[in-house]
Write a protein that holds these residues in place. Structure first.
Motif, PDB file in Angstrom:
ATOM      1  N   PRO A 155       0.817  -1.248   0.145  1.00 33.12           N
ATOM      2  CA  PRO A 155      -0.011   0.132   0.134  1.00 33.12           C
ATOM      3  C   PRO A 155       0.596   1.466  -0.017  1.00 33.12           C
ATOM      4  CG  PRO A 155      -0.547  -1.574   1.709  1.00 33.12           C
ATOM      5  CD  PRO A 155       0.435  -1.968   1.315  1.00 33.12           C
ATOM      6  N   SER A 156       0.322   2.328  -0.745  1.00 32.94           N
ATOM      7  CA  SER A 156       1.187   3.481  -0.886  1.00 32.94           C
ATOM      8  C   SER A 156       0.285   4.628  -0.888  1.00 32.94           C
ATOM      9  CB  SER A 156       2.084   3.401  -2.108  1.00 32.94           C
ATOM     10  OG  SER A 156       2.968   2.534  -1.816  1.00 32.94           O
ATOM     11  N   VAL A 157       0.694   5.860  -0.641  1.00 31.14           N
ATOM     12  CA  VAL A 157      -0.046   7.069  -0.868  1.00 31.14           C
ATOM     13  C   VAL A 157       1.069   8.205  -1.162  1.00 31.14           C
ATOM     14  CG1 VAL A 157       0.083   7.695   1.581  1.00 31.14           C
ATOM     15  CG2 VAL A 157      -1.857   8.724   0.146  1.00 31.14           C
ATOM     16  N   ALA A 158       0.551   9.326  -1.898  1.00 33.08           N
ATOM     17  CA  ALA A 158       1.485  10.385  -2.365  1.00 33.08           C
ATOM     18  C   ALA A 158       1.108  11.473  -1.823  1.00 33.08           C
ATOM     19  CB  ALA A 158       1.666  10.149  -3.776  1.00 33.08           C
ATOM     20  N   PHE A 159       1.914  12.079  -1.167  1.00 33.39           N
ATOM     21  CA  PHE A 159       1.590  13.838  -0.958  1.00 33.39           C
ATOM     22  C   PHE A 159       2.167  14.426  -2.332  1.00 33.39           C
ATOM     23  CE2 PHE A 159       1.477  12.130   3.311  1.00 33.39           C
ATOM     24  CZ  PHE A 159       0.688  12.882   3.935  1.00 33.39           C
ATOM     25  N   ALA A 160       0.982  14.844  -2.922  1.00 30.22           N
ATOM     26  CA  ALA A 160       1.397  15.331  -4.383  1.00 30.22           C
ATOM     27  C   ALA A 160       0.278  16.188  -5.156  1.00 30.22           C
ATOM     28  CB  ALA A 160       1.897  13.931  -5.216  1.00 30.22           C
ATOM     29  N   PRO A 168      -3.004   6.647  -4.556  1.00 29.25           N
ATOM     30  CA  PRO A 168      -3.854   7.674  -4.086  1.00 29.25           C
ATOM     31  C   PRO A 168      -3.193   9.015  -3.599  1.00 29.25           C
ATOM     32  CG  PRO A 168      -4.127   5.454  -3.185  1.00 29.25           C
ATOM     33  CD  PRO A 168      -2.996   5.417  -4.223  1.00 29.25           C
ATOM     34  N   THR A 169      -3.550   9.953  -3.572  1.00 29.33           N
ATOM     35  CA  THR A 169      -2.861  11.039  -3.176  1.00 29.33           C
ATOM     36  C   THR A 169      -3.538  12.066  -2.178  1.00 29.33           C
ATOM     37  OG1 THR A 169      -4.060  12.504  -4.758  1.00 29.33           O
ATOM     38  CG2 THR A 169      -2.275  11.456  -5.564  1.00 29.33           C
ATOM     39  N   VAL A 170      -2.670  12.879  -1.523  1.00 34.67           N
ATOM     40  CA  VAL A 170      -2.855  14.052  -0.554  1.00 34.67           C
ATOM     41  C   VAL A 170      -2.633  15.296  -1.211  1.00 34.67           C
ATOM     42  CG1 VAL A 170      -2.861  14.863   1.695  1.00 34.67           C
ATOM     43  CG2 VAL A 170      -2.445  12.638   1.432  1.00 34.67           C
ATOM     44  N   ARG A 171      -3.906  15.933  -1.510  1.00 36.08           N
ATOM     45  CA  ARG A 171      -3.536  17.221  -2.249  1.00 36.08           C
ATOM     46  C   ARG A 171      -3.956  18.520  -1.296  1.00 36.08           C
ATOM     47  NH1 ARG A 171      -2.919  15.942  -7.762  1.00 36.08           N
ATOM     48  NH2 ARG A 171      -3.354  13.995  -8.367  1.00 36.08           N
ATOM     49  N   HIS A 172      -3.404  19.736  -1.663  1.00 31.32           N
ATOM     50  CA  HIS A 172      -3.546  20.730  -0.858  1.00 31.32           C
ATOM     51  C   HIS A 172      -4.075  21.904  -1.869  1.00 31.32           C
ATOM     52  CE1 HIS A 172      -0.786  18.515   1.532  1.00 31.32           C
ATOM     53  NE2 HIS A 172      -1.333  18.930   2.548  1.00 31.32           N
ATOM     54  N   GLY A 173      -4.060  22.023  -3.143  1.00 34.89           N
ATOM     55  CA  GLY A 173      -4.439  22.822  -3.929  1.00 34.89           C
ATOM     56  C   GLY A 173      -3.222  24.207  -3.820  1.00 34.89           C
TER      57      GLY A 173
END
Length: 354
Positions: A155-160, A168-173
């Motif tokens: 399992p992986s997630v990208a802050f991108a 799957p990503t964590v986005r901030h705009g």
């Protein structure tokens, strides 16, 4: 004392010993050790406390290596980051360590990912199953890393903000927040902007997240009157502020203000400090906007406006990643924590003269 007594007194305590002393089953002890007691209904806080007291009394130490072999898990989560650090990323790593520890998982940080040698070493570690899960922090420029993780079974997630090859990503705009700040100040009469960033090469994420969105947003106004110049600042131990047009900044006034849009709070703090040293009127003649909302920006004598958000729930991200590390199932969806303008004294008076 007989030899058998001596041998018995030296015997390492087991989960069964802990269970007998705590008055619970061995399954409950196992659930407490794995951080699953509450989730699996193996007991409440009092039960957990009894188990933990028994472990302390017996000096019980789990055999994590043996558990990892039986579960075919390492108990490790990897953080893949690029070279260099910043306060926001450091705080993110701290949150990750804290949340993963709640589930008896340890964090291993892999620095300099994106450089050829480091990326090759990472690929080898992933092939060997060195971690149970991982997350990346702003590695859009290292596209092969995301592609590798997308193919990898862990399992992986990208802050991108950009393309993460299907992860799957964590986005901030970031881009939207930068454009919002520029338009807000343009509409208050600012006609000259200096976009100050750390030195960067072609394709760097700061073009996408800071420079280009500000230029595009300002192009929607009266282009003949607006000026938006980009200045790259050499930032090592401290910033070399020589490229800034100090003559214009010192000559600016409340009727014709200049706004410095900075790529980070740490750069904005140094620019603001130099402005103060030169007796430049911050907040009326010259505005300074940072990015990242670190504590030091708000604690200055003249608090700095910045881009950021107070509504992040990174704990939820790492709790979900920890659960996936235990189950081996990949995450299906991501998160959004939109940034916005946090206006403070360093721009509050710009364009608002009586």
């Amino acid at each position: 004392m007989s030899s058998s007594d001596q041998k018995g007194s030296a015997r390492r305590p087991t989960q069964a010993d802990v269970a007998r002393l705590a008055g619970v089953s061995t399954a409950t002890v196992s659930h407490v050790l794995s951080g699953r007691a509450d989730r699996k209904g193996a007991g409440n806080a009092q039960t957990r406390a009894r188990v933990e007291r028994a472990m302390k009394q017996l000096d019980y130490r789990p055999n994590w290596a043996g558990r990892a072999l039986r579960r075919q898990r390492t108990g490790l989560v990897g953080a893949l980051v690029s070279a260099g650090g910043n306060p926001w990323r450091d705080s993110l790593i701290t949150v990750a360590k804290r949340e993963l520890a709640k589930r008896s998982l340890d964090l291993v940080v892999f620095p300099d990912v994106g450089e050829d040698e480091a990326t090759d070493r990472l690929a080898e570690l992933l092939d060997r199953g060195a971690v149970d899960a991982c997350f990346t922090v702003h590695l859009e420029e290292a596209g092969e890393v995301a592609e590798r993780l997308e193919r990898c079974p862990i399992p992986s997630v990208a802050f991108a903000e950009g393309d993460a090859a299907g992860l799957p990503t964590v986005r901030h705009g970031y881009a939207e927040a930068a454009a919002e700040a520029a338009v807000r100040l343009r509409d208050r009469g600012v006609r000259r902007f200096m976009i100050a960033t750390e030195a960067m090469g072609p394709g760097h994420s700061l073009w996408r997240d800071v420079v280009d969105p500000i230029r595009t947003a300002l192009a929607g106004g009266d282009a003949d009157e607006l000026r938006a110049e980009h200045l790259e600042i050499d930032y090592r131990i401290s910033a070399d502020l020589g490229p800034l047009d100090w003559a214009s900044l010192e000559a600016a006034g409340p009727e014709d203000p200049i706004v410095l849009m900075c790529s980070s709070d740490r750069l904005a703090i140094q620019i603001a400090a130099e402005c103060e040293r030169r007796s430049i009127d911050i907040g009326r003649a010259v505005g300074v906007v940072g990015r990242g909302d670190i504590a030091e920006a708000a604690e200055r004598r003249i608090p700095l406006s910045t881009l950021g958000t107070s509504e992040t729930r990174y704990e939820d991200v790492f709790a979900a990643l920890a659960a996936s590390a235990e189950s081996g199932e990949k995450l299906e969806s991501g998160w959004e924590f939109p940034w916005h303008v946090i206006e403070r004294a360093s721009t509050a008076g710009i364009g608002r003269q009586a």
